[in-house]
Design a protein around this motif. Structure first.
Motif, PDB file in Angstrom:
ATOM      1  N   UNK A  49     -60.979 -61.102 -60.521  1.00  0.00           N
ATOM      2  CA  UNK A  49     -61.024 -61.821 -59.123  1.00  0.00           C
ATOM      3  C   UNK A  49     -61.027 -61.226 -57.738  1.00  0.00           C
ATOM      4  N   UNK A  50     -60.372 -60.209 -57.716  1.00  0.00           N
ATOM      5  CA  UNK A  50     -60.813 -59.269 -56.683  1.00  0.00           C
ATOM      6  C   UNK A  50     -62.449 -58.965 -56.283  1.00  0.00           C
ATOM      7  N   UNK A  51     -63.200 -58.926 -57.524  1.00  0.00           N
ATOM      8  CA  UNK A  51     -64.452 -58.473 -57.399  1.00  0.00           C
ATOM      9  C   UNK A  51     -65.485 -59.691 -56.757  1.00  0.00           C
ATOM     10  N   UNK A  52     -64.680 -60.936 -56.871  1.00  0.00           N
ATOM     11  CA  UNK A  52     -65.649 -61.868 -56.425  1.00  0.00           C
ATOM     12  C   UNK A  52     -65.244 -62.160 -54.696  1.00  0.00           C
TER      13      UNK A  52
ATOM     14  N   UNK B 221     -70.403 -53.769 -50.823  1.00  0.00           N
ATOM     15  CA  UNK B 221     -70.598 -53.655 -52.383  1.00  0.00           C
ATOM     16  C   UNK B 221     -70.924 -52.255 -52.354  1.00  0.00           C
ATOM     17  N   UNK B 222     -70.901 -51.297 -51.310  1.00  0.00           N
ATOM     18  CA  UNK B 222     -70.754 -49.821 -51.509  1.00  0.00           C
ATOM     19  C   UNK B 222     -69.332 -49.451 -51.473  1.00  0.00           C
ATOM     20  N   UNK B 223     -68.626 -49.870 -50.161  1.00  0.00           N
ATOM     21  CA  UNK B 223     -67.467 -49.257 -50.014  1.00  0.00           C
ATOM     22  C   UNK B 223     -66.391 -49.623 -51.157  1.00  0.00           C
ATOM     23  N   UNK B 224     -66.272 -51.024 -51.737  1.00  0.00           N
ATOM     24  CA  UNK B 224     -65.512 -51.595 -52.571  1.00  0.00           C
ATOM     25  C   UNK B 224     -65.212 -50.686 -53.785  1.00  0.00           C
ATOM     26  N   UNK B 225     -66.577 -50.423 -54.619  1.00  0.00           N
ATOM     27  CA  UNK B 225     -66.374 -49.516 -55.740  1.00  0.00           C
ATOM     28  C   UNK B 225     -65.891 -48.149 -55.388  1.00  0.00           C
TER      29      UNK B 225
ATOM     30  N   UNK C 212     -58.341 -51.861 -60.922  1.00  0.00           N
ATOM     31  CA  UNK C 212     -59.624 -51.076 -60.167  1.00  0.00           C
ATOM     32  C   UNK C 212     -60.762 -50.904 -61.020  1.00  0.00           C
ATOM     33  N   UNK C 213     -60.545 -50.192 -62.199  1.00  0.00           N
ATOM     34  CA  UNK C 213     -61.703 -50.183 -63.081  1.00  0.00           C
ATOM     35  C   UNK C 213     -62.536 -51.403 -63.447  1.00  0.00           C
ATOM     36  N   UNK C 214     -61.884 -52.532 -63.394  1.00  0.00           N
ATOM     37  CA  UNK C 214     -62.670 -53.982 -63.546  1.00  0.00           C
ATOM     38  C   UNK C 214     -63.350 -54.110 -62.201  1.00  0.00           C
TER      39      UNK C 214
END
Length: 228
Positions: free
Chosen positions: A86-89, A97-101, A139-141
């Motif tokens: 859900x957070x990834x969406x 898309x760089x900072x989040x992972x 966080x892994x997902x």
């Protein structure tokens, strides 16, 4: 090799290096292709397997936990995965898309440093282990979905299967070696120091990710799409 084959080869290389499809970020990806391939495919699977192999030994021995508590702690990553999806969406489209992972990998891996420090009765240690597993699963997902979205935005449709298969083969292929290393560390350094060293080694993954072209991606994916 035909012109079309060469084009597919370049696209495949871009996909593996997490580079952008065009512009300055694409050139940056090509400059750092080797380090990013290592980070993206090898380091996460290898490093996460190292502490995982020691936890089933350390939990019942040092924390005096029953088998059901150890199983619950290992299974706690599962419920975190839906939240990570859900957070990834939402988060990459807002923060990049760089900072989040990068930050998700750092936070998810860092929680494992708490495991060797746990002491006390099961009523204290079991909820702590469940929380650690849940945070790691979340966080892994988040990392997995975000990085997969980047890869899919780079690879042409005809190369999607080969890109996914290559990343999975290379990444999962090192998992058994990480498990062996985790067991050796626990045997040589003990069931607290060994997993602590393994957990610290997991932080190599977000460190390499922060130095890769992936970290420089913004809210818009290389294909021109944005997050939610």
């Amino acid at each position: 090799m035909t012109h079309e084959e060469r084009g597919h080869g370049r696209s495949f290389e871009h996909a593996l290096t997490f580079g952008a499809a065009s512009g300055p970020s694409s050139r940056a990806a090509l400059d750092a292709r080797h380090g990013t391939v290592v980070q993206g495919a090898l380091v996460p699977s290898f490093s996460s397997a190292v502490p995982d192999s020691a936890r089933p030994i350390a939990s019942p021995r040092d924390l005096r936990l029953p088998g059901i508590a150890v199983g619950a702690a290992l299974a706690a990553t599962g419920p975190g995965a839906p939240l990570g999806s859900v957070l990834a969406a939402r988060l990459p489209g807002r923060f990049g898309h760089g900072r989040v992972p990068v930050w998700a990998a750092a936070l998810g891996d860092a929680v494992f440093l708490l495991v060797p420090a746990l002491h006390g009765p099961p009523m204290v240690t079991v909820p702590a282990l469940l929380a650690i597993g849940f945070v790691f699963g979340t966080f892994g997902q988040l990392v997995n979905v975000t990085v997969m979205a980047v890869r899919q935005s780079l690879a042409p449709d005809g190369m999607q299967g080969r890109v996914a298969a290559t990343i999975s083969f290379v990444g999962m292929g090192l998992t058994p070696f990480g498990s062996i290393l985790g067991g050796l560390l626990a045997e040589v350094w003990g069931t607290r120091t060994g997993p602590a060293a393994a957990a610290a080694g997991m932080l190599l993954s977000p460190a390499l990710m922060a130095l890769s072209p992936l970290a420089r991606l913004g809210r818009t994916l290389p294909g021109g799409r944005t997050g939610s």
